[in-house]
Design a protein around this motif. Structure first.
Motif, PDB file in Angstrom:
ATOM      1  N   ALA A 135     -32.992  20.459   9.135  1.00 35.67           N
ATOM      2  CA  ALA A 135     -32.575  19.211   8.486  1.00 35.67           C
ATOM      3  C   ALA A 135     -33.774  18.459   7.933  1.00 35.67           C
ATOM      4  O   ALA A 135     -33.721  17.869   6.847  1.00 35.67           O
ATOM      5  CB  ALA A 135     -31.813  18.344   9.477  1.00 35.67           C
ATOM      6  N   ARG A 136     -34.886  18.491   8.682  1.00 34.92           N
ATOM      7  CA  ARG A 136     -36.095  17.828   8.186  1.00 34.92           C
ATOM      8  C   ARG A 136     -36.601  18.511   6.912  1.00 34.92           C
ATOM      9  O   ARG A 136     -36.977  17.849   5.938  1.00 34.92           O
ATOM     10  CB  ARG A 136     -37.181  17.847   9.257  1.00 34.92           C
ATOM     11  N   ILE A 179     -30.386  10.997   8.527  1.00 33.73           N
ATOM     12  CA  ILE A 179     -30.021  12.413   8.575  1.00 33.73           C
ATOM     13  C   ILE A 179     -29.563  12.723   9.996  1.00 33.73           C
ATOM     14  O   ILE A 179     -30.355  12.606  10.943  1.00 33.73           O
ATOM     15  CB  ILE A 179     -31.202  13.327   8.178  1.00 33.73           C
ATOM     16  N   ALA A 180     -28.310  13.074  10.134  1.00 36.07           N
ATOM     17  CA  ALA A 180     -27.756  13.469  11.431  1.00 36.07           C
ATOM     18  C   ALA A 180     -27.621  14.988  11.450  1.00 36.07           C
ATOM     19  O   ALA A 180     -26.979  15.572  10.569  1.00 36.07           O
ATOM     20  CB  ALA A 180     -26.403  12.803  11.654  1.00 36.07           C
ATOM     21  N   CYS A 181     -28.245  15.644  12.432  1.00 38.81           N
ATOM     22  CA  CYS A 181     -28.255  17.101  12.485  1.00 38.81           C
ATOM     23  C   CYS A 181     -27.540  17.601  13.737  1.00 38.81           C
ATOM     24  O   CYS A 181     -27.395  16.877  14.730  1.00 38.81           O
ATOM     25  CB  CYS A 181     -29.693  17.627  12.443  1.00 38.81           C
ATOM     26  N   ARG A 182     -27.111  18.843  13.669  1.00 42.34           N
ATOM     27  CA  ARG A 182     -26.378  19.496  14.745  1.00 42.34           C
ATOM     28  C   ARG A 182     -25.086  18.756  15.101  1.00 42.34           C
ATOM     29  O   ARG A 182     -24.628  18.782  16.229  1.00 42.34           O
ATOM     30  CB  ARG A 182     -27.246  19.603  15.994  1.00 42.34           C
ATOM     31  N   GLY A 241     -24.827  20.329  10.073  1.00 46.57           N
ATOM     32  CA  GLY A 241     -24.793  21.104  11.303  1.00 46.57           C
ATOM     33  C   GLY A 241     -26.056  21.880  11.559  1.00 46.57           C
ATOM     34  O   GLY A 241     -26.156  22.593  12.572  1.00 46.57           O
ATOM     35  N   ASP A 242     -27.058  21.767  10.696  1.00 47.91           N
ATOM     36  CA  ASP A 242     -28.315  22.488  10.867  1.00 47.91           C
ATOM     37  C   ASP A 242     -29.138  21.890  12.010  1.00 47.91           C
ATOM     38  O   ASP A 242     -28.916  20.752  12.445  1.00 47.91           O
ATOM     39  CB  ASP A 242     -29.131  22.450   9.579  1.00 47.91           C
ATOM     40  N   LEU A 297     -33.830  10.355  11.830  1.00 45.80           N
ATOM     41  CA  LEU A 297     -33.277  11.669  12.118  1.00 45.80           C
ATOM     42  C   LEU A 297     -32.697  11.625  13.517  1.00 45.80           C
ATOM     43  O   LEU A 297     -33.421  11.313  14.477  1.00 45.80           O
ATOM     44  CB  LEU A 297     -34.349  12.758  12.034  1.00 45.80           C
ATOM     45  N   VAL A 298     -31.438  11.887  13.646  1.00 43.19           N
ATOM     46  CA  VAL A 298     -30.749  11.785  14.922  1.00 43.19           C
ATOM     47  C   VAL A 298     -29.974  13.069  15.166  1.00 43.19           C
ATOM     48  O   VAL A 298     -29.441  13.677  14.238  1.00 43.19           O
ATOM     49  CB  VAL A 298     -29.806  10.554  14.940  1.00 43.19           C
ATOM     50  N   THR A 299     -29.936  13.494  16.422  1.00 44.27           N
ATOM     51  CA  THR A 299     -29.255  14.734  16.779  1.00 44.27           C
ATOM     52  C   THR A 299     -27.897  14.448  17.386  1.00 44.27           C
ATOM     53  O   THR A 299     -27.587  13.315  17.776  1.00 44.27           O
ATOM     54  CB  THR A 299     -30.111  15.538  17.773  1.00 44.27           C
TER      55      THR A 299
END
Length: 629
Positions: A73-74, A151-154, A67-68, A122-124
């Motif tokens: 996340a990076r 890495i999936a963030c938010r 959720g960051d 990296l995907v949001t």
């Protein structure tokens, strides 16, 4: 202040929330003087990086769903060494024209992997929402599986669950998914995966309550997955395949006897004896299914690649099942041939009738099955030996029922009375048993060697040992692995063997601190001490006596159990039967068969013929016994 607060509240509910919040912050944060700053330290757990390295060495693909924010996340990716500066990194953030963005990434992905052999995505959350609304989930998942790291963030809890479900739905063949988390926002993801693991921590116990397994720290996942996961997989495979194998041999012998008895419908074994077959053979396989270990945990942690045996399903598949059934056919033919060859000799020694002969074949079958279990057992301990003894004791008690009490035998089966005694007093019976065991061992060794001539037969070397030369002297970070299936690219020296430690030292420190605080009276209890002072205050291990294990176990309940039945406390040894010994057993089986054939030839030269003289109706028939030679 009220005007600033009103602007902030309006920005919170605006459609372009992120842009409006930046504008409000830029308006407020002007001509300020910093008096102080506070922050919350968010760091990786102990040995988290090493755990990720081992898991990726084992060929497991890692997706980080957090959720960051994207920047956080990076940074986590670089801190955990999932990302590196020489890795091709694609970022999917802008939700506009999601289909075109996916096509653009896919067009350059192949060349990027060819150039750097490493790619990360990296995907949001907002890009995932656009992909979902446009119906591009399948295309997105298929493209994401080509990346080494995702890495999936938010992402929200529902989106975490959605990604897990999409992986299970789209990827073929369907992969086995494991989700691990420590908070309530991970519950949906944990429940959506095949296997859920919850971490006990300050986030609460919601994840633990919803999971299949619970661990205290992230690095415990290494032993849970690589060590215990591999051990239990191999144990389950052995239990399943052996169950099929022993019952196939049993049924095939009954089938052979049906043909031998001209389809009379008579069973080879007495009903009570036949019903006890699985009971007699249950104890050895139960112990193997609980305690068997083909490789030590230290070797597995040094070589995580061993995990691919279970990941690729090598020990339990249709091919292995066919091999098991063919092996059962081979063993049943061996028993049939040897017992059939020795049948005339068994008949000459009082084991030729239906009940005695069936009991002899049944006993040879039980010994052959336990011999097979002996070969399959990798780790021996006192429970393994006790299970073998229990199996034979049940057989002895069952056969003794028909020997000790004649009234009881009259009730069960009158013709079985003292049949086991005649069997045990027969020399050819013991010769047939020895021939069956040696022939089965020899045939198994030859079959294993023909299957893989370059390797030691696994049927005869249940243990695998690794020399120090074959063990890696250094373990590279996880981003050195282009794809889980490929070898490591050693771009830099990395030698940190601390990940091999599986101690509970952090939990022990908390337990010691609690023990020290509780031992000091409340009135004289000092202020919290520094770690250095705590180290000096701890009692030296040299002063601990044998009378303290109970108190220490109560003080440190997180330590492994010291029960006599605990795997880590159970003394064990491993038996290795090399190819040389297999050759010796092959020659021994040939000698047994030649000896059996010699007995048959000797008996054929001195056969007994029974004739009846012609007699008058008024005279009794006279029986004459002549020597056929």
């Amino acid at each position: 202040v009220s005007r600033c607060k009103q602007s902030y509240d309006d920005a919170q509910v605006a459609e372009d929330r992120d842009i409006r919040l930046v504008e409000v912050a830029d308006t407020i944060e002007r001509e300020l003087r910093i008096l102080g700053a506070t922050a919350i330290e968010d760091k990786l757990q102990v040995e988290a990086k090493e755990t990720i390295v081992s898991i990726r060495q084992a060929g497991v693909r890692l997706w980080v769903l957090t959720g960051d924010k994207l920047e956080t996340a990076r940074n986590i990716g670089f801190s955990a060494e999932l990302l590196s500066s020489n890795m091709h990194i694609e970022v999917l953030d802008n939700p506009e024209n999601a289909a075109g963005r996916l096509e653009a990434v896919e067009s350059v992905l192949g060349q990027a992997i060819a150039d750097t052999s490493m790619a990360a995505l990296l995907v949001t959350a907002r890009f995932i929402e656009e992909v979902t609304s446009a119906g591009l989930e399948d295309k997105f998942i298929q493209m994401a599986t080509r990346f080494s790291v995702v890495i999936a963030c938010r992402v929200s809890p529902s989106q975490k669950k959605q990604l897990v479900e999409l992986v299970r739905k789209v990827v073929r063949p369907e992969p086995l998914t494991l989700a691990i988390g420590d908070g309530a926002n991970d519950v949906a993801m944990i429940q959506a995966a095949h296997i859920g693991v919850g971490i006990v921590g300050k986030e609460g116990r919601q994840a633990v309550n919803a999971s299949d397994f619970s661990i205290g720290q992230f690095h415990f996942l290494r032993r849970l997955l690589l060590v215990h996961g591999r051990w239990n997989y191999l144990r389950s495979c052995k239990v399943v395949l052996y169950s099929f194998w022993k019952n196939a041999v049993f049924v095939l012998l009954l089938f052979y006897y049906t043909v031998w008895a001209s389809h009379a419908g008579t069973s080879l074994f007495q009903d009570l004896v036949r019903a006890a077959y699985n009971l007699i053979l249950s104890f050895p396989i139960m112990v193997v299914g609980i305690f068997d270990k083909d490789v030590s945990d230290k070797d597995i942690l040094r070589m995580p690649e061993l995990y691919k045996v279970g990941r690729e399903g090598r020990e339990l598949n249709s091919r292995r099942l066919v091999q098991t059934l063919l092996t059962a056919l081979l063993h049943s033919i061996v028993i049939l041939a040897i017992v059939g060859l020795g049948a005339p000799l068994l008949a000459d020694t009082g084991v030729g009738d239906y009940y005695a002969f069936g009991t002899a074949v049944y006993t040879i079958l039980i010994v052959a099955m336990n011999h097979r279990m002996f070969v399959l057992t990798a780790t021996w301990n006192w429970l393994s030996l006790a299970s073998q003894a229990a199996s034979y004791m049940i057989l002895i008690v069952l056969l003794a029922v028909f020997c000790v009490s004649e009234p009881l035998t009259e009730v069960l089966e009158p013709w079985m009375y003292r049949a086991p005694v005649r069997m045990l007093l027969s020399g050819p019976f013991w010769l047939c048993m020895a021939a069956v065991l040696s022939a089965a061992t020899a045939l198994g060794a030859v079959a294993s060697q023909l299957k893989d001539p370059s390797a030691t037969p696994e049927t005869f070397t249940p243990t695998q040992s690794f020399s120090s030369a074959s063990r890696p002297t250094s373990t590279p970070p996880s981003f050195y692995y282009d794809q889980p299936e490929q070898d490591a690219r050693r771009l830099a020296s990395y030698d940190d063997r601390s990940y091999l430690k599986t101690s509970t030292r952090l939990l022990d420190q908390e337990a010691r601190r609690h023990q020290l605080e509780s031992s000091i009276p409340e009135a004289t209890q000092p202020e919290p001490s520094t770690p250095e002072a705590e180290t000096e205050a701890r009692p030296s291990e040299a002063h601990q006596t044998d009378s303290q294990p109970t108190a220490e176990a109560n003080a440190f309940p997180n330590r492994p159990s010291n029960s006599r039945f605990a795997q880590q406390a159970l003394p064990s040894f491993q038996l290795v039967l090399s190819w040389d010994w297999a050759l010796v057993l092959t020659l021994l089986s040939g000698g047994m068969l030649l000896l059996l054939a010699g007995f048959l030839l000797g008996a054929a030269k001195v056969e007994t013929a029974v004739q009846y003289n012609q007699a008058s109706p008024n005279e009794d028939a006279a029986m004459v016994v002549t020597d056929g030679s």
